[in-house]
Scaffold this motif. Structure first.
Motif, PDB file in Angstrom:
ATOM      1  N   ARG A  52     -34.481  16.356  51.238  1.00  0.00           N
ATOM      2  CA  ARG A  52     -35.679  17.141  51.565  1.00  0.00           C
ATOM      3  C   ARG A  52     -36.118  17.904  50.325  1.00  0.00           C
ATOM      4  O   ARG A  52     -35.306  18.196  49.446  1.00  0.00           O
ATOM      5  CB  ARG A  52     -35.381  18.145  52.691  1.00  0.00           C
ATOM      6  CG  ARG A  52     -35.159  17.486  54.047  1.00  0.00           C
ATOM      7  CD  ARG A  52     -34.810  18.505  55.107  1.00  0.00           C
ATOM      8  NE  ARG A  52     -33.565  19.180  54.807  1.00  0.00           N
ATOM      9  CZ  ARG A  52     -32.370  18.710  55.112  1.00  0.00           C
ATOM     10  NH1 ARG A  52     -32.239  17.564  55.729  1.00  0.00           N
ATOM     11  NH2 ARG A  52     -31.275  19.378  54.786  1.00  0.00           N
ATOM     12  N   TYR A 165     -39.482   8.103  56.687  1.00  0.00           N
ATOM     13  CA  TYR A 165     -39.467   9.401  56.001  1.00  0.00           C
ATOM     14  C   TYR A 165     -38.328   9.517  55.001  1.00  0.00           C
ATOM     15  O   TYR A 165     -38.247  10.481  54.259  1.00  0.00           O
ATOM     16  CB  TYR A 165     -39.317  10.547  57.030  1.00  0.00           C
ATOM     17  CG  TYR A 165     -38.124  10.354  57.948  1.00  0.00           C
ATOM     18  CD1 TYR A 165     -36.849  10.670  57.521  1.00  0.00           C
ATOM     19  CD2 TYR A 165     -38.286   9.811  59.218  1.00  0.00           C
ATOM     20  CE1 TYR A 165     -35.751  10.449  58.338  1.00  0.00           C
ATOM     21  CE2 TYR A 165     -37.196   9.590  60.038  1.00  0.00           C
ATOM     22  CZ  TYR A 165     -35.937   9.910  59.589  1.00  0.00           C
ATOM     23  OH  TYR A 165     -34.852   9.672  60.387  1.00  0.00           O
ATOM     24  N   GLN A 267     -34.472  12.865  65.877  1.00  0.00           N
ATOM     25  CA  GLN A 267     -35.611  13.048  64.949  1.00  0.00           C
ATOM     26  C   GLN A 267     -36.908  13.411  65.636  1.00  0.00           C
ATOM     27  O   GLN A 267     -37.665  14.229  65.122  1.00  0.00           O
ATOM     28  CB  GLN A 267     -35.839  11.825  64.037  1.00  0.00           C
ATOM     29  CG  GLN A 267     -34.588  11.291  63.339  1.00  0.00           C
ATOM     30  CD  GLN A 267     -33.918  12.252  62.382  1.00  0.00           C
ATOM     31  OE1 GLN A 267     -34.346  13.382  62.223  1.00  0.00           O
ATOM     32  NE2 GLN A 267     -32.838  11.839  61.751  1.00  0.00           N
ATOM     33  N   ASP A 305     -30.296  15.908  64.890  1.00  0.00           N
ATOM     34  CA  ASP A 305     -31.224  16.322  63.826  1.00  0.00           C
ATOM     35  C   ASP A 305     -32.637  16.074  64.337  1.00  0.00           C
ATOM     36  O   ASP A 305     -32.891  15.034  64.961  1.00  0.00           O
ATOM     37  CB  ASP A 305     -31.062  15.457  62.569  1.00  0.00           C
ATOM     38  CG  ASP A 305     -29.726  15.625  61.868  1.00  0.00           C
ATOM     39  OD1 ASP A 305     -28.990  16.569  62.191  1.00  0.00           O
ATOM     40  OD2 ASP A 305     -29.434  14.790  60.986  1.00  0.00           O
ATOM     41  N   SER A 339     -40.970  16.886  54.950  1.00  0.00           N
ATOM     42  CA  SER A 339     -41.496  16.912  53.577  1.00  0.00           C
ATOM     43  C   SER A 339     -41.527  15.482  53.050  1.00  0.00           C
ATOM     44  O   SER A 339     -40.547  14.756  53.165  1.00  0.00           O
ATOM     45  CB  SER A 339     -40.651  17.820  52.659  1.00  0.00           C
ATOM     46  OG  SER A 339     -39.303  17.430  52.623  1.00  0.00           O
TER      47      SER A 339
END
Ligand code: 5AD
Ligand code: SF4
Length: 463
Positions: A52, A165, A267, A305, A339
């Motif tokens: 990240r 991601y 997620q 997560d 991000s």
């Protein structure tokens, strides 16, 4: 002349921690000794994480801080390693902004550390050696593990999942499993040294063994490992819900040693977002998996997560995530704002980060508030139970208190009698109180005997 000293600063996940142990092992074989503070070290290695933006900023901030130290002691060596080194942008950035760095190497060639340090000694310029792809799995590397009963063992490197991601497939490469036999031998040796709480590691441990001939899977491996005398707890991380098989659930349920902590990163809770993330499961199939885990392992602690603010996430999508959290009732969740990471598919989309920061933060807060309430309630439900814990350390805040851990990975704080050293022992504890992030308890019997003593006698403060 006294021995050279090394200091390793590790960011990121347990794979990185394990890599740092292997770097430390090589350095000690070269005659280096560990230094507990960076200012005293002749060699500082910064083992970076790229997952990240915030992880990268921490590492870059630290590299910046070291500029002055390097000016004061130009003869010292500064090395940058790990996942950030695998990103081409990092090398360009370091060359421009951090000329104090002497060496950059990546995740695929850390076993070459002695050669790399030789090259640094012969060069006036920054030595950069980052391999694009991994070679064969390298066995029998020296390593310097941490004190205590806990040990990490790699079983599979890399990741083939390509979530849109995620940078990991680019920094850690394709999946490569270690053969079963060297893993078994490593865990046997650990047991003989007195390690009792072993975690097998991989970016996606659930795909362990599909690339071996003959094929094996994680359940097969865990069944072999649990037969090793002296190992009390077996953990595994990280899991991908898509590959978490019924066979594995049944194996955990039947085992005396595989811990009842199931970390299943979800997620997101909405199908359109899961699809855009390329997670390869749906909300319903995930919930079905959780139901099957709960049915077979009723005392399992469940963690996850979650990313909020992924491109295209609407308020409605986010509410689906909240709803999923309410249904699963996780014991804990690691929550992140999205991000974009260079090179990943999502970062190449036309509108690569459309959710405004303020909305991301607001969603994160709402999610955390919900999860904290559920964590608190889940912990309250444990009050009155007696469970085995491992005494891991003194509490950071209060050295009259032991910090212990249950097999379900919960922290239990227990008052310490200074005349008895329980560090690195398994003890039964009765849970007497519960907060959001930890439990409190009291001793409920004598410590179990350790087959091999690894008890750290070192300087426990008197109270
Ligand atoms: N943005 C935010 N969080 C991320 N994670 C991985 N990549 C990103 C990203 N680009 C989170 C996921 C993963 C955890 C280790 O980090 O939730 O499971
Ligand atoms: Fe960070 Fe992922 Fe690398 Fe681990 S594998 S250090 S989490 S980028």
């Amino acid at each position: 002349m006294s021995e050279p000293r090394y200091f390793i600063k590790t960011y990121g996940c347990q794979m990185n921690e394990r890599d740092s142990e292997i770097m430390a092992g090589q350095l000690e074989q070269m005659g280096y000794v560990a230094s507990s503070i960076d200012r005293d070290a002749d060699l500082i290695v910064i083992n970076t994480c790229a997952v990240r933006g915030s992880a990268e900023e921490h590492a870059l901030g630290y590299i910046g801080q070291l500029r002055q130290l390097k000016q004061e002691r130009p003869e010292m060596t500064l090395a940058v390693a790990g996942c950030m080194a695998q990103e081409p942008g990092t090398i360009a950035w370091l060359t421009r902004h951090a000329p104090q760095v002497d060496l950059v190497f990546g995740t695929h060639n850390l076993h070459k550390l002695p050669d790399l340090l030789d090259r640094v000694a012969q060069s006036d310029e920054m030595v950069v050696d980052v391999w694009k792809a991994a070679g064969e799995v390298v066995e029998h590397l020296p390593s310097r593990r941490k004190d205590g009963l806990k040990a990490f063992v790699n079983i599979i490197y890399g990741c083939d999942k390509f979530c849109t991601y995620c940078i990991v497939p680019f920094t850690r490469g394709r999946e490569r499993s270690r053969e079963m036999e060297p893993v078994i031998q490593e865990v046997r040796a650990l047991a003989q040294e007195g390690y009792q709480d072993v975690t097998v590691l991989g970016q996606n441990v659930n795909s362990y063994g599909h690339d071996l001939d003959p094929q094996h899977d994680l359940a097969d491996l865990l069944v072999e490992l649990e037969q090793i005398d002296g190992i009390r707890w077996l953990r595994y991380t990280t899991s991908h819900p898509r590959d978490f098989s019924q066979k594995l659930i049944d194996t955990i349920a039947a085992s005396q040693k595989i811990t009842h902590h199931v970390h299943l990163p979800v997620q997101a809770g909405s199908d359109p977002i899961l699809k855009r993330m390329n997670r390869k499961y749906t909300r319903d199939s995930y919930l079905d998996l959780i139901d099957r885990v709960k049915e077979k392992i009723p005392d399992a602690s469940l963690t996850t997560d979650i990313i909020v603010g992924f491109p295209g996430e609407t308020e409605e999508d986010f509410e689906q995530t909240l709803d999923l959290v309410r249904r699963v009732r996780y014991d804990a969740a690691f929550t992140f704002t999205y991000s974009p990471r260079e090179k990943t598919p999502a970062a190449r989309w036309e509108n690569r980060d459309p959710v405004p920061n303020q909305i991301k933060k607001d969603r994160l807060n709402r999610l955390m508030e919900l999860q904290y309430q559920i964590s608190w309630e889940a912990n309250q439900a444990l009050v009155g139970q007696t469970m085995l814990v491992v005494v891991e350390d003194l509490s950071k805040k209060n050295d009259r208190v032991w910090a212990c851990r249950t097999h379900t990975n919960k922290v239990v704080l227990v008052a310490r009698d200074p005349s008895v050293n329980l560090l690195d022992k398994f003890v039964p504890v009765k849970i007497t109180g519960a907060k959001t992030f930890y439990l409190t308890g009291e001793l409920a019997g004598p410590a179990l005997p350790n087959m091999v003593s690894r008890t750290r006698e070192a300087a426990l403060p008197m109270v």
